[in-house]
Design an enzyme around this catalytic site. Sequence first.
Site, mmCIF file in Angstrom:
data_model
loop_
_atom_site.group_PDB
_atom_site.id
_atom_site.type_symbol
_atom_site.label_atom_id
_atom_site.label_comp_id
_atom_site.label_asym_id
_atom_site.label_seq_id
_atom_site.Cartn_x
_atom_site.Cartn_y
_atom_site.Cartn_z
ATOM 1 N N GLU A 58 -80.314 -23.620 27.351
ATOM 2 C CA GLU A 58 -79.950 -22.319 27.903
ATOM 3 C C GLU A 58 -80.926 -21.788 28.953
ATOM 4 O OE1 GLU A 58 -78.136 -22.262 23.694
ATOM 5 O OE2 GLU A 58 -79.871 -23.121 24.732
ATOM 6 N N ALA A 76 -71.652 -22.718 24.062
ATOM 7 C CA ALA A 76 -70.804 -21.571 24.376
ATOM 8 C C ALA A 76 -70.044 -21.805 25.674
ATOM 9 C CB ALA A 76 -71.657 -20.310 24.487
ATOM 10 N N GLY A 80 -74.908 -23.662 21.584
ATOM 11 C CA GLY A 80 -74.252 -23.202 20.371
ATOM 12 C C GLY A 80 -73.806 -24.323 19.460
ATOM 13 N N GLU A 129 -76.774 -25.149 17.496
ATOM 14 C CA GLU A 129 -77.035 -24.048 16.571
ATOM 15 C C GLU A 129 -76.110 -24.115 15.356
ATOM 16 O OE1 GLU A 129 -78.667 -20.418 19.226
ATOM 17 O OE2 GLU A 129 -76.824 -21.345 19.974
#
Length: 266
Positions: free
Chosen positions: A133, A65, A110, A113
């Site tokens: 994270e 992200a 992300g 993911e």
Amino acid sequence: MSDDVLVVERQGPVAQLRINRPRQHNALNADVLAAVDRALGELAATEVRAIVLTGTGERAFSAGADLHELAGLGADRAHDVLGRGQAVVARIERSPVPVIAAVNGLALGGGFEIVLACTFAVLAETAELGLPETGLGLMPGYGGTQRLARRVGAPVAAYTMLTGERMSAERAYGLGLTPVPPVPVGGVVDAAHDLALRVAARGPRAVRASLEALHRGADGSLESGLALESALAGVVTGGEEAAEGIAAFLGKRAPAFDATRGGEQP
């Protein structure tokens, strides 16, 4: 269907989506996620039979992200932003058209993911995957806490999230996160494209029904999954596509599935 942050290319039955923010290591911002969401919707209505998802360059598939968009968000706003990202990742996972990740470098946060949500992945030998994270006072928010644990078990998922240690391509292959041995970095997109062509050569309705059974069946019991499989398999077996496939096999010829795409969907 191309955008500054997402390049979409068609090569026959295969489409390639390429996240195009190389200076930001292909970080995921709202524009990227919206473009991916839009492209998946548009491609599902075409003759495309497989999708390759990758990132520009050889340094990163996606480093996760875009932190500039997360900085300073309150809890309610963060919930909305992360929820939209999670919805896009879920759409990748539930895509009726197989999505193959070509991981050409870093896949962190992300980015990892998204890889977990793809139908399967091809990893470059230099690829590194991780969920860093917690080192930033954050946590995975696009499904990583759930999908990684379901794939490799809670202890490995917890270790990955709580230490931030990156996973090599060889380690990911050993854990079963990819069915394909790591490939040289310069050949990862070509390898993914070749696999996409293999998938695209198969019966498109059969592929869609198989994915539907896989995805929907995972949400319930074995009994409900078997009932779903039986219902879908009945429709597929009784359709024109299966008739063509069986006739081609018995006639020792290649099936002409293009001519049998019409009719009811399973």
